[in-house]
Design a protein around this motif. Structure first.
Motif, PDB file in Angstrom:
ATOM      1  N   SER A 280      12.678 -12.907  50.455  1.00 46.34           N
ATOM      2  CA  SER A 280      13.960 -12.840  51.150  1.00 46.34           C
ATOM      3  C   SER A 280      13.732 -12.392  52.583  1.00 46.34           C
ATOM      4  N   CYS A 281      14.599 -12.842  53.459  1.00 50.56           N
ATOM      5  CA  CYS A 281      14.578 -12.398  54.854  1.00 50.56           C
ATOM      6  C   CYS A 281      16.007 -12.096  55.250  1.00 50.56           C
ATOM      7  N   ALA A 282      16.304 -10.818  55.427  1.00 54.05           N
ATOM      8  CA  ALA A 282      17.644 -10.377  55.813  1.00 54.05           C
ATOM      9  C   ALA A 282      17.720 -10.273  57.329  1.00 54.05           C
ATOM     10  N   ALA A 283      18.717 -10.939  57.897  1.00 56.71           N
ATOM     11  CA  ALA A 283      18.853 -11.000  59.357  1.00 56.71           C
ATOM     12  C   ALA A 283      20.040 -10.186  59.831  1.00 56.71           C
ATOM     13  N   SER A 284      19.916  -9.636  61.022  1.00 62.23           N
ATOM     14  CA  SER A 284      21.024  -8.914  61.640  1.00 62.23           C
ATOM     15  C   SER A 284      20.865  -8.943  63.146  1.00 62.23           C
ATOM     16  N   GLY A 285      21.981  -8.796  63.836  1.00 61.75           N
ATOM     17  CA  GLY A 285      21.940  -8.710  65.287  1.00 61.75           C
ATOM     18  C   GLY A 285      22.114 -10.019  66.022  1.00 61.75           C
ATOM     19  N   PHE A 286      22.336 -11.101  65.291  1.00 66.53           N
ATOM     20  CA  PHE A 286      22.581 -12.392  65.920  1.00 66.53           C
ATOM     21  C   PHE A 286      23.419 -13.250  64.980  1.00 66.53           C
ATOM     22  N   THR A 287      23.905 -14.383  65.496  1.00 68.04           N
ATOM     23  CA  THR A 287      24.766 -15.257  64.710  1.00 68.04           C
ATOM     24  C   THR A 287      23.902 -16.122  63.797  1.00 68.04           C
ATOM     25  N   PHE A 288      23.666 -15.620  62.617  1.00 72.17           N
ATOM     26  CA  PHE A 288      22.726 -16.225  61.679  1.00 72.17           C
ATOM     27  C   PHE A 288      23.023 -17.698  61.432  1.00 72.17           C
ATOM     28  N   SER A 289      24.269 -18.054  61.270  1.00 74.09           N
ATOM     29  CA  SER A 289      24.637 -19.428  60.907  1.00 74.09           C
ATOM     30  C   SER A 289      24.294 -20.441  61.999  1.00 74.09           C
ATOM     31  N   SER A 290      24.019 -19.975  63.208  1.00 75.09           N
ATOM     32  CA  SER A 290      23.687 -20.857  64.329  1.00 75.09           C
ATOM     33  C   SER A 290      22.187 -20.978  64.573  1.00 75.09           C
ATOM     34  N   TYR A 291      21.412 -20.406  63.681  1.00 76.47           N
ATOM     35  CA  TYR A 291      19.960 -20.400  63.843  1.00 76.47           C
ATOM     36  C   TYR A 291      19.280 -21.194  62.732  1.00 76.47           C
TER      37      TYR A 291
ATOM     38  N   PRO B 283      17.158 -20.353  67.758  1.00 78.07           N
ATOM     39  CA  PRO B 283      18.528 -20.736  68.104  1.00 78.07           C
ATOM     40  C   PRO B 283      18.635 -22.232  68.387  1.00 78.07           C
ATOM     41  N   ARG B 284      19.853 -22.713  68.466  1.00 74.53           N
ATOM     42  CA  ARG B 284      20.082 -24.118  68.803  1.00 74.53           C
ATOM     43  C   ARG B 284      19.555 -24.421  70.202  1.00 74.53           C
ATOM     44  N   GLY B 285      19.312 -25.711  70.446  1.00 75.39           N
ATOM     45  CA  GLY B 285      18.886 -26.137  71.775  1.00 75.39           C
ATOM     46  C   GLY B 285      17.384 -26.032  71.953  1.00 75.39           C
ATOM     47  N   LEU B 286      16.975 -25.689  73.181  1.00 75.54           N
ATOM     48  CA  LEU B 286      15.556 -25.599  73.527  1.00 75.54           C
ATOM     49  C   LEU B 286      15.237 -24.150  73.896  1.00 75.54           C
ATOM     50  N   PRO B 287      14.981 -23.327  72.898  1.00 76.22           N
ATOM     51  CA  PRO B 287      14.780 -21.910  73.210  1.00 76.22           C
ATOM     52  C   PRO B 287      13.440 -21.640  73.878  1.00 76.22           C
ATOM     53  N   THR B 288      13.426 -20.583  74.652  1.00 71.92           N
ATOM     54  CA  THR B 288      12.169 -20.079  75.192  1.00 71.92           C
ATOM     55  C   THR B 288      11.510 -19.207  74.122  1.00 71.92           C
ATOM     56  N   PRO B 289      10.213 -18.925  74.252  1.00 71.95           N
ATOM     57  CA  PRO B 289       9.550 -18.076  73.246  1.00 71.95           C
ATOM     58  C   PRO B 289      10.239 -16.733  73.041  1.00 71.95           C
ATOM     59  N   SER B 290      10.824 -16.190  74.090  1.00 78.59           N
ATOM     60  CA  SER B 290      11.472 -14.882  73.958  1.00 78.59           C
ATOM     61  C   SER B 290      12.765 -14.958  73.160  1.00 78.59           C
ATOM     62  N   GLN B 291      13.280 -16.149  72.958  1.00 71.84           N
ATOM     63  CA  GLN B 291      14.519 -16.320  72.206  1.00 71.84           C
ATOM     64  C   GLN B 291      14.262 -16.599  70.728  1.00 71.84           C
ATOM     65  N   ILE B 292      13.017 -16.685  70.340  1.00 76.69           N
ATOM     66  CA  ILE B 292      12.636 -16.917  68.941  1.00 76.69           C
ATOM     67  C   ILE B 292      12.270 -15.579  68.316  1.00 76.69           C
TER      68      ILE B 292
ATOM     69  N   ARG C  21      11.199 -24.873  56.794  1.00 79.61           N
ATOM     70  CA  ARG C  21      12.259 -24.651  57.775  1.00 79.61           C
ATOM     71  C   ARG C  21      13.565 -25.182  57.200  1.00 79.61           C
ATOM     72  N   ILE C  22      14.666 -24.491  57.483  1.00 75.78           N
ATOM     73  CA  ILE C  22      15.989 -24.953  57.056  1.00 75.78           C
ATOM     74  C   ILE C  22      16.895 -24.938  58.281  1.00 75.78           C
ATOM     75  N   VAL C  23      17.490 -26.082  58.568  1.00 81.57           N
ATOM     76  CA  VAL C  23      18.231 -26.286  59.806  1.00 81.57           C
ATOM     77  C   VAL C  23      19.613 -25.650  59.729  1.00 81.57           C
ATOM     78  N   TRP C  24      20.070 -25.121  60.853  1.00 84.67           N
ATOM     79  CA  TRP C  24      21.332 -24.398  60.899  1.00 84.67           C
ATOM     80  C   TRP C  24      22.523 -25.297  60.604  1.00 84.67           C
ATOM     81  N   SER C  25      22.473 -26.567  61.061  1.00 88.10           N
ATOM     82  CA  SER C  25      23.671 -27.404  61.048  1.00 88.10           C
ATOM     83  C   SER C  25      24.022 -27.963  59.666  1.00 88.10           C
ATOM     84  N   ASP C  26      23.007 -28.423  58.940  1.00 87.23           N
ATOM     85  CA  ASP C  26      23.300 -29.079  57.663  1.00 87.23           C
ATOM     86  C   ASP C  26      22.387 -28.607  56.533  1.00 87.23           C
ATOM     87  N   SER C  27      21.628 -27.544  56.790  1.00 88.44           N
ATOM     88  CA  SER C  27      20.695 -26.983  55.800  1.00 88.44           C
ATOM     89  C   SER C  27      19.630 -27.988  55.345  1.00 88.44           C
ATOM     90  N   SER C  28      19.318 -28.963  56.197  1.00 92.04           N
ATOM     91  CA  SER C  28      18.187 -29.835  55.877  1.00 92.04           C
ATOM     92  C   SER C  28      16.919 -29.000  55.817  1.00 92.04           C
TER      93      SER C  28
END
Length: 120
Positions: free
Chosen positions: A20-31, A99-108, A49-56
């Motif tokens: 399990s991986c419990a997340a906090s501090g960001f909008t989980f559903s958008s990641y 996150p969505r889009g083209l994140p920089t390494p610091s955003q991962i 990997r599981i995609v934020w938009s459709d859980s692919s």
């Protein structure tokens, strides 16, 4: 931001674990959430990997058919079910958030890892 993995341990070949991986501090559903692993003396490698938009879901060839990634947006948690474990699955397993889009390494974001050891 926090990603906290749990569920690792020692298991015999052929056994199962659920990480399990419990997340906090960001909008989980958008990641998009991912799992990576790193064995001693080896590079960190992609597992699933599981995609934020459709859980692919996407998997590394080495784990396809044995591991299953899932997410529960209501609990801000991503899971990795590990079945038919082999000694070569032994590694530290890390959770990743992108996150969505083209994140920089610091955003991962990364978790601290949980040890999985497959041995008889």
């Amino acid at each position: 931001v926090q990603l906290v993995e749990s569920g690792g341990g020692l298991v015999q070949p052929g056994g199962s674990l659920r990480l399990s991986c419990a997340a906090s501090g960001f909008t989980f559903s958008s990641y998009t959430m991912g799992w990576f692993r790193q064995a001693p003396g080896k590079e960190r490698e992609f597992v699933a990997r599981i995609v934020w938009s459709d859980s692919s879901a996407y998997y590394a060839d080495a784990v396809k058919g044995r591991f299953t990634i899932s997410r529960d947006n209501a609990k801000n948690t991503v899971y990795l079910q590990l079945n038919s474990l082999k000694p070569e699955d032994t590694a530290v397993y890390y959770c990743q958030a992108i996150p969505r889009g083209l994140p920089t390494p610091s955003q991962i974001f990364w978790g601290q890892g949980t040890q999985v050891t497959v041995s008889s």
